[in-house]
Design an enzyme around this catalytic site. Structure first.
Site, PDB file in Angstrom:
ATOM      1  N   GLU A   1       6.488  17.952  23.682  1.00  0.00           N
ATOM      2  CA  GLU A   1       6.862  17.482  25.013  1.00  0.00           C
ATOM      3  C   GLU A   1       8.375  17.529  25.198  1.00  0.00           C
ATOM      4  O   GLU A   1       8.864  17.837  26.291  1.00  0.00           O
ATOM      5  CB  GLU A   1       6.343  16.058  25.243  1.00  0.00           C
TER       6      GLU A   1
ATOM      7  N   HIS B   1       5.192  24.991  28.242  1.00  0.00           N
ATOM      8  CA  HIS B   1       4.025  24.792  27.374  1.00  0.00           C
ATOM      9  C   HIS B   1       3.234  26.095  27.231  1.00  0.00           C
ATOM     10  O   HIS B   1       2.805  26.459  26.127  1.00  0.00           O
ATOM     11  CB  HIS B   1       3.096  23.726  27.972  1.00  0.00           C
TER      12      HIS B   1
ATOM     13  N   HIS C   1       8.358  22.711  33.057  1.00  0.00           N
ATOM     14  CA  HIS C   1       7.871  22.041  31.841  1.00  0.00           C
ATOM     15  C   HIS C   1       6.508  22.605  31.434  1.00  0.00           C
ATOM     16  O   HIS C   1       6.286  22.964  30.262  1.00  0.00           O
ATOM     17  CB  HIS C   1       7.779  20.536  32.129  1.00  0.00           C
ATOM     18  N   GLU C   2       5.590  22.719  32.405  1.00  0.00           N
ATOM     19  CA  GLU C   2       4.247  23.210  32.091  1.00  0.00           C
ATOM     20  C   GLU C   2       4.251  24.704  31.761  1.00  0.00           C
ATOM     21  O   GLU C   2       3.507  25.151  30.884  1.00  0.00           O
ATOM     22  CB  GLU C   2       3.300  22.922  33.248  1.00  0.00           C
TER      23      GLU C   2
END
Length: 370
Positions: free
Chosen positions: A197, A150, A146-147
């Protein structure tokens, strides 16, 4: 696309083999997994001439250097010598999403489970001890993915700006209208960031390639480390009830509840991710058919905005939320707005006529964070 059973560089010359076979996505563009609303904003910003120059100039005003020094001095930097299992996950994630430069990653002492990717010049990833202690290996892998998602999308830049503007709003709250202007920008950024997100959740699924682990992680963010007391299907039913339940008063309260947040609610994120995992778009990516990074420069801003508008329209048409149903009905030519509003706010669905007759579009219910 190949199976990820080859030796992969983590960006610093070390050869790595992921802990289990996973698909790899060479040259994948972040557009492949970005939510349409997130993607349209990013495409537009990337097309702005001088955009990078402006933000680099802003970096002198933002506390980025201070943040880096803070984490370097008061957190633990992930490496082969410290939190080695997280370092392996980080390198795996960068290899699977083909992110050449591995971002620095820190573990910060904080009992609240959280993770973030920030930075203007170079992104850094920070996870809290609360998160590390809460999640198992596969759940944590999804969070690390997930990060990294980003970082690949460039979200770290805008999150840093959001943090700065939020702090600025607090400092100038005493200035008439000044705070109003800043908070209007912050509110818009938060709406975009909530969509980002959802994009990063998708990136986490592409990295972990384990939907159940992603679901468990989101469920733990909501209910803590009590998996034996929780059930994924029941958790998803909560999201269904949240969206469809109540009358217009509840719809307004939902909006007010989510406005100050940078993240969507955990149950909503779980439902959105499951829907994407079952979509043709996800399957095409897994089959190796996805946008490439070297094609980003040819992306049309107008096409991206059309896709974003279409996505929002589809959300309104498919939503079971009472307010969205009303908007859809009005767009379709339904009459008697005053009567419908009175009925919805009173918990009934009548058309404004006397009696307790119900229309087909009743307003009754149908039955932190990384």
């Amino acid at each position: 696309m190949t199976d990820d059973n080859q030796h992969g560089g983590g960006g610093e010359g070390h050869e790595r083999v992921p802990s289990r076979q996973r698909r790899r996505f060479p040259g994948i563009s972040s557009r492949a997994y970005e939510h349409p609303a997130d993607r349209s904003a990013l495409v537009a910003l990337r097309k702005l001439s001088g955009f990078d120059t402006v933000f680099k100039a802003l970096s002198g005003l933002l506390p980025e250097r201070s943040l880096r020094l803070l984490f370097l001095s008061d957190s633990v930097r992930v490496s082969d010598a410290q939190f080695a299992h997280l370092n392996t996950m980080l390198r795996d994630a960068c290899y699977i999403l083909d992110l050449e430069k591995v971002p620095p990653m820190y573990v910060n002492q904080d009992p609240n489970p959280n993770a973030m990717c920030i930075g203007l010049d170079e992104p850094i990833i920070v996870v809290t001890t609360g998160l590390v202690e809460l999640l198992d290996e596969e759940e944590m892998r999804a969070v690390v993915g997930h990060e990294v998602g980003h970082a690949l999308s460039g979200h770290a830049v805008y999150r840093t700006i959001l943090l700065f503007l939020t702090n600025l709003a607090l400092k100038v709250a005493w200035i008439p209208l000044g705070n109003v202007a800043i908070m209007a920008i912050v509110t818009a950024l938060r709406e975009w960031f909530r969509k980002s997100e959802l994009s990063a959740d998708r990136a986490g699924l592409l990295v972990g390639q384990d939907l159940k682990a992603s679901m468990r992680g989101l469920m733990k963010l909501a209910g803590g480390n009590h998996l034996h007391e929780m059930n994924v299907d029941a958790f998803l039913e909560q999201a269904e009830e949240y969206e469809a339940g109540g009358d217009l008063r509840d719809s307004v309260l939902k909006i007010l509840n989510v406005l100050p947040r940078t993240h969507p609610f955990a149950a909503v994120r779980a439902a959105e991710l499951k829907k994407w995992a079952e979509s043709r778009d996800f399957q095409r990516i897994m089959d190796g058919h996805y946008p490439r990074r070297d094609e980003d420069k040819d992306t049309s801003v107008s096409d991206s905005f059309r896709q974003s508008a279409s996505s929002y329209a589809d959300d309104v048409r498919g939503s079971k939320d009472p307010l969205m149903k009303l908007v859809n009905d009005l767009a379709g030519g339904a009459g008697d707005l005053g009567g419908r509003l009175r009925g919805k706010f009173s918990g009934q669905s009548g058309t404004g006529q006397s009696g307790t007759g119900r229309s087909d579009n009743g307003g009754a219910p149908e039955d932190k964070q990384p």
